[in-house]
Design an enzyme around this catalytic site. Structure first.
Site, short mmCIF file in Angstrom:
data_model
loop_
_atom_site.label_atom_id
_atom_site.label_comp_id
_atom_site.label_asym_id
_atom_site.label_seq_id
_atom_site.Cartn_x
_atom_site.Cartn_y
_atom_site.Cartn_z
N HIS A 125 0.86 -1.18 0.00
CA HIS A 125 0.00 0.00 0.00
C HIS A 125 0.91 1.24 0.00
CE1 HIS A 125 -2.84 2.92 1.81
NE2 HIS A 125 -3.82 2.08 1.51
N ASP A 202 3.21 -4.57 7.83
CA ASP A 202 2.00 -3.76 7.71
C ASP A 202 0.81 -4.70 7.88
OD1 ASP A 202 -0.28 -2.52 6.79
OD2 ASP A 202 0.57 -1.84 4.89
N GLN A 205 -4.38 -5.09 6.80
CA GLN A 205 -5.34 -6.07 6.30
C GLN A 205 -5.17 -7.43 6.99
OE1 GLN A 205 -7.77 -5.23 4.34
NE2 GLN A 205 -7.04 -3.22 3.72
N LYS A 228 -10.43 -0.59 10.26
CA LYS A 228 -10.65 -1.73 9.36
C LYS A 228 -11.05 -2.98 10.15
CE LYS A 228 -7.23 -0.11 5.98
NZ LYS A 228 -8.05 0.44 4.90
N CYS A 367 -4.82 2.63 -3.59
CA CYS A 367 -3.58 3.12 -2.98
C CYS A 367 -2.44 2.14 -3.22
CB CYS A 367 -3.74 3.40 -1.49
SG CYS A 367 -4.93 4.70 -1.16
#
Lengths: 409, 135
Positions: A125, A202, A205, A228, A367
């Site tokens: 991202h 990261d 997600q 999220k 993104c």
């Protein structure tokens, strides 16, 4: 709540009752963008506003003590959720983006030197690319990106080749937001650590959909967003290994992150507050705590199992549509995200047509412009799922796609 | 609710026609003005090329990729531009373009509709600047 999960199976009908927005009739297929929030989360925030709204860490009266307790209470919930060894390793941020920027600024500027190598991936991202580009430009480092194969999975052969060049930092996403690819994070962290790199994962997600055990994962930093994973916007988490955080300078500075300020200089506060300057997003952090409670109540195994079932159903349904190209790996190797393109129909047009059927679909570059360039497309349409997604919502998406094909035929 | 082509307020026949059969699509040789803009929201790109003689747009072509709205708007705009004095072209407004499209454009799609106008404006004023320097 207790009834919303039976063993490893989610009771979606019960879960949906906690999400008033779903009663409006929308088929919300954009949870990878931001999730919906249950009453338990908005209720916890409302309770703060209506019953003990006050600033934390500084007032002596009882509602401020209550606010501080709730705010700090989230830290322990998050610690347990990600299995960090201490709440000192749990830093509140506004979200994943701020968490990664914090590391790029506070750790990166001190530790990345001229000629150093940073390894990222083409799946990342923008929030896990741009901060490192800025750092590399400022400090004279270079960046290499691990490519993907035809299935949209990372080229691990290339990753291992890059590790031979002793990168100073390896940063990658646990799960791709654009393709849903689940990266072999544990294997990658272990290899990167063996090569001597500091590793940031990261988890924007990853945390919401499969959870994480940061100690088992073995990474140095792990970043994720509350919004999220059923929480409100404006509250996210940076996990960092304690010795690294101790050695880092503050990112933002000012009130609340200090022990003492004198005109000769300042003594910073202990972890984790060293990184939390100014009045914090108190209600949002409290909301995040309620979101973690909600997910923990369901169990992340059950969450993952439900998403996998919906993803397999959607993948199959979309595969049957002529003129539709699916991007990314097979459903067993991806999270609840499906990116696709329709021949002769721009994703934005599809999203507009779907919107008229109250199907909320993302269209764009997600993104992840380097990935879109790699795939040779400007944009894709993306459907993403969560704990409240039902098969009939996937059916409605299929209906919208067929409607678009009829209009554009 | 799904709608049929007859009552479709958005993807009207002529919009789809301009999308599928864009007018003045392609490139000009040795254009007097050439400019490209993208829509960072979706990565769509539109470029326009103009041949200008005695202050009048003699020929225009556009290229790029994008959604039905951005492509139809560009196609409609080029039809209007051919033979138009450059000074008049500069005066074309957002409302003119939206009026020509003749459909309700939601805030989320307004950038798609106006991308080609942006290309025209930046391109035309760029040339004007060059002219003034030359005079």
């Amino acid at each position: 709540m207790a009834t919303a999960s039976r063993g490893t199976r989610l009771d979606v009908a019960t879960i949906r009752k906690d999400f008033p927005i779903l009663e409006t009739g929308i088929a919300y297929l954009d949870s990878a963008n931001t999730s919906q929030r249950p009453r338990q989360v908005t209720g916890a925030m409302l309770e703060y506003f209506e019953k003990f709204n006050s600033n934390i860490h500084r007032a002596a009266y009882h509602i401020a003590e209550e606010a501080t307790e709730r705010y700090e209470g989230t830290r322990e919930k998050v610690r347990a959720f990600i299995n960090a060894s201490s709440t000192k390793e749990v830093i509140y941020t506004r979200g994943t983006t701020e968490a990664i920027n914090l590391v790029a600024y506070s750790w990166g500027r001190k530790n990345i030197k001229k000629g150093d190598l940073i390894v990222l991936t083409i799946l990342d991202h923008h929030s896990n690319i741009v901060p490192w580009q800025i750092l590399a430009a400022a400090n004279g480092a270079t960046i290499e990106y691990v490519d993907i194969d035809e299935r949209g999975e990372l080229r691990l052969d290339q990753f291992h080749e890059l590790l031979k060049r002793s990168p100073k930092l390896v940063a990658f996403s646990q799960v791709s937001n654009a393709l849903g690819t689940i990266n072999p994070a544990e294997q990658m962290v272990a290899a990167a650590k063996a090569a001597g790199a500091t590793v940031l994962v990261d988890g924007a997600q990853g945390a919401p959909h499969q959870g994480v055990d940061v100690q088992a994962l073995g990474c140095d930093f792990y970043a994720f967003s509350g919004h999220k994973m059923l929480g409100p916007t404006g509250a996210g988490i940076l996990y960092g290994r304690r010795e690294l955080l101790e050695a880092m300078d503050p990112f933002m500075s000012g009130g609340d992150m200090i022990k003492a300020v004198r005109i000769e200089g300042t003594t910073y506060h202990d972890l984790p507050w060293k990184f939390e300057a100014g009045t914090q997003a108190i209600a949002e952090v409290i909301g995040l705590g309620a979101a973690v409670d909600y997910l923990s109540g369901l169990g992340m195994e059950a969450v993952r199992a439900h998403e996998r079932e919906i993803t397999e159903y959607a993948y199959e349904a979309l595969s049957d549509i002529g003129g539709l190209t699916l991007y990314g790996p097979p459903p067993s190797r991806r999270a609840g995200v499906i990116s696709f393109a329709l021949e002769g129909i721009h994703p934005h047009d599809l999203a507009t047509i779907a919107d008229r059927d109250q199907v909320c679909l993302r269209a764009g570059h997600h993104c992840a412009m380097p990935l879109m360039t790699r795939l040779g497309v400007a944009a894709t349409a993306r459907a993403s799922f969560y704990i409240y997604t039902q098969k009939d919502e996937v059916d409605r998406l299929v209906g919208s796609i067929k409607e678009a094909q009829r209009i554009f035929k | 609710m799904s709608s049929t082509p007859a009552d479709d307020q958005f993807y009207r026949e002529y919009i789809l026609d301009h999308y599928k059969n864009p007018r003045n699509f392609g490139r000009l040789e040795n254009p007097d003005i050439s400019h490209e803009e993208d829509n960072p929201l979706c990565g769509d790109v539109i470029g326009m090329e103009f041949r200008v003689k005695d202050g009048v747009i003699e020929d225009v072509k556009f290229h790029g990729r994008g959604c039905a709205i951005s492509q139809a708007a560009a196609s409609l705009l080029t039809e209007r531009l051919k033979g138009l004095p450059l000074d008049d072209a500069k005066k074309i407004s957002k409302d003119d373009v939206l009026g020509e499209l003749g459909i309700q454009i939601s805030p989320a799609r307004i950038k798609c509709a106006l991308l080609s106008l942006k290309v025209l404006k930046v391109g035309a004023y760029g040339l004007a600047g060059d002219d003034e320097e030359g005079e």
